[in-house]
Design an enzyme around this catalytic site. Sequence first.
Site, PDB file in Angstrom:
ATOM      1  N   LEU A  14     -36.231  46.069  46.565  1.00  0.00           N
ATOM      2  CA  LEU A  14     -35.223  45.100  46.113  1.00  0.00           C
ATOM      3  C   LEU A  14     -35.101  43.942  47.090  1.00  0.00           C
ATOM      4  O   LEU A  14     -34.927  42.799  46.698  1.00  0.00           O
ATOM      5  CB  LEU A  14     -33.866  45.786  45.937  1.00  0.00           C
ATOM      6  N   GLY A  18     -37.012  42.171  56.926  1.00  0.00           N
ATOM      7  CA  GLY A  18     -37.920  41.892  58.027  1.00  0.00           C
ATOM      8  C   GLY A  18     -38.050  43.057  58.985  1.00  0.00           C
ATOM      9  O   GLY A  18     -38.439  44.153  58.611  1.00  0.00           O
ATOM     10  N   GLY A  19     -37.682  42.807  60.248  1.00  0.00           N
ATOM     11  CA  GLY A  19     -37.874  43.810  61.283  1.00  0.00           C
ATOM     12  C   GLY A  19     -36.892  44.950  61.269  1.00  0.00           C
ATOM     13  O   GLY A  19     -37.011  45.871  62.078  1.00  0.00           O
ATOM     14  N   PHE A  20     -35.908  44.928  60.369  1.00  0.00           N
ATOM     15  CA  PHE A  20     -34.874  45.965  60.406  1.00  0.00           C
ATOM     16  C   PHE A  20     -34.934  46.958  59.249  1.00  0.00           C
ATOM     17  O   PHE A  20     -34.355  48.018  59.345  1.00  0.00           O
ATOM     18  CB  PHE A  20     -33.487  45.317  60.454  1.00  0.00           C
ATOM     19  N   GLY A  21     -35.625  46.652  58.197  1.00  0.00           N
ATOM     20  CA  GLY A  21     -35.716  47.626  57.119  1.00  0.00           C
ATOM     21  C   GLY A  21     -35.801  46.989  55.761  1.00  0.00           C
ATOM     22  O   GLY A  21     -35.992  45.778  55.620  1.00  0.00           O
ATOM     23  N   THR A  23     -34.519  47.500  51.328  1.00  0.00           N
ATOM     24  CA  THR A  23     -33.664  48.119  50.326  1.00  0.00           C
ATOM     25  C   THR A  23     -34.515  48.374  49.090  1.00  0.00           C
ATOM     26  O   THR A  23     -35.246  47.482  48.634  1.00  0.00           O
ATOM     27  CB  THR A  23     -32.480  47.204  49.967  1.00  0.00           C
ATOM     28  N   LYS A  39     -31.121  52.224  51.181  1.00  0.00           N
ATOM     29  CA  LYS A  39     -31.273  51.288  52.294  1.00  0.00           C
ATOM     30  C   LYS A  39     -31.985  52.014  53.424  1.00  0.00           C
ATOM     31  O   LYS A  39     -31.560  53.096  53.836  1.00  0.00           O
ATOM     32  CB  LYS A  39     -29.913  50.775  52.763  1.00  0.00           C
ATOM     33  N   ASP A 137     -17.524  40.097  55.026  1.00  0.00           N
ATOM     34  CA  ASP A 137     -18.696  39.331  54.565  1.00  0.00           C
ATOM     35  C   ASP A 137     -18.652  39.143  53.042  1.00  0.00           C
ATOM     36  O   ASP A 137     -19.638  39.393  52.351  1.00  0.00           O
ATOM     37  CB  ASP A 137     -19.995  40.024  54.978  1.00  0.00           C
TER      38      ASP A 137
END
Length: 647
Positions: A14, A18-21, A23, A39, A137
């Site tokens: 979805l 990038g560098g963090f994961g 979804t 996630k 957010d």
Amino acid sequence: MPLLRNRFRVIRVLSDEGGFGRTYLSEDTDKLNERCVIKQLAPKFQGTWSQKKAMDLFAEEAKRLQELGEHPQIPTLLAYFEQDNCLYLVQQFINGQNLLKELQQRKTYRPGEIQAILYDLLPVLQFIHDRGVIHRDIKPENIIRNRKDGRLSLIDFGSSKQFTAKVQKKIGTSIGSHGYSPLEQLRDGKACPASDLYALGATCFHLLTGTSPFQLWMEHGYGWVNDWRQYLRNPLIPELDCLLDKLLKKDIQQRYQSADEAIKDLTPKQILALPASGQSSGKLPVTQTPLLPVKSTLFRNIVLVSTVILLFGFGETWYNQYRRVHTILLSRLSQHHNSSDKSALNITSNNIFLANTLKGHEKSVVSVSISPDGKTIASSGDAEPTIKLWNAATGEEISTYKGHSRRVNVVAISPDGKTLVSGSDDKTIKLWNLATGKEIRTLEGHSDSIQALAISLDGKTLVSGSDDNTIKVWNLATGRLIRTFTGHTFWVRSVAISPDGRTVASGSFDKTIKIWQLGKENAIRTLAGNANTITSVAFSLDGTILASASRDRTIKLWDLATGQEIRTLVGHANTITSIAFSPDGMTLASASRDRTIKLWNLATGQEIRTLVGHADTVTSVTFSPDGKALVSGSEDNTIKIWRLSGE
């Protein structure tokens, strides 16, 4: 990719962070392949501050979903685990699109639609704030409109924070989105309920004007909020203008301090006072005979809903609070009515009472249908792709039909009482022998979910409406596809066949109603004038009038011969989900997300009576063929049978 935790199967990506994961859209094999969202946190920068921060936020999001997922407009946490050096968070899948994508498709929103968004989201904010959580957010990307019922869901609690006095005073790392987050949050790291309210105001501004708050922030800092009105195409009504202005105050002290303050300004000013004792018997009244004008009825429902919202955080479940306050308010209204207009107590010659409540569905009941002899009720719900049959007299569950692979959205029983028809998210329609429970055949042809079904009075023709934007006409006896109607530009959510079996009406998310003749391919007429999605359509018994319901909270009556609007019925405080004509053609029943059912006198357009008793959205309503019963299904997981008997 192998199953995660031997349970979850990834379907597609979805989003990629990038560098963090990433979804993923996935399915839960333990729940008949029900859709879910996974996630994945897999930071590449091992041992860094960024990795630790990301892991902390990820864990916080799981914790918040576990705490808040009981609310129907917040995704439920399904699982949280570690596998192969990655963290995984599994949550409920909200089938829809976010408001940013919606804005890109439609460019701007009308003021009435902004008010509807505020009605939908302010209660959600009140709910999380009462539980000590600040989202931090809120923006169009984090608000999803459910394609099933149009309800808005708030997602992405990764930035949320527990709100305490200590947190409020602490100056720390800022989290949020530039343009949507207020000054105190980005500059000082402070977060409180008023911070979320600013973000909601900025979101509404973006949708209303099409102008991005981020771009304005880049050019003008927070200066744009002082003259936000210059970006409007047309002036707003005073109530909405003042509300948005107060949401967007740069100074936190001048802003709304709680969602309930904004709710009060969104609703009429005259607030009914509760009895001095604040006590009630706890019994929920079954019916309320409104003696106020229609406009006052709308006010009563808005006050009721907002009052319930204010009580979310007082310790009991909100359902119990709802029952308690509902009883008090309706009792007060009854006292007022009895003293001021006794003649209006006999508006109708029918006495309506709640005869039975059927319980057995694990989750929402989304559709109900009653057999011609009034003895059997069919229902479908959200928990499993099943259909339940009930004994209408005893309330006992008779049997469960299984065969669909995904949720069953709609059920209908043929006029001869022999066939049950069901439409599902699995893109198929199934025909069942009602006597044996055996599947007769499966109809395939739609390319998306089936959301609506109608059977002609002679039992020969079946009509289906789908999220593939089409209407299909079938021979019910043979299952042969006769014709496909195309012309709607968005999901078709309601269909009806005229009593003579010659005309089909369809209602769509494109805000139009189309009238079709079975012998012609193109629509013979398009009825416009609704401000929002058409949720339900129904023909009168003589076939001369079409009723339509909409998410704009109105019911319209149309003259089919001319295509002209005859009358608009107003009274519900939230989206109307379903409408049905009584067999004698004198009364229209309407169900709503305001948790009520209303009965209307079609000759005068006046509201006859309001039925209260459901604790959540009423999704479906239908009369028995003899007119002696009304059956309703709800998101409170129940079916209610209302009896109509002469006084």
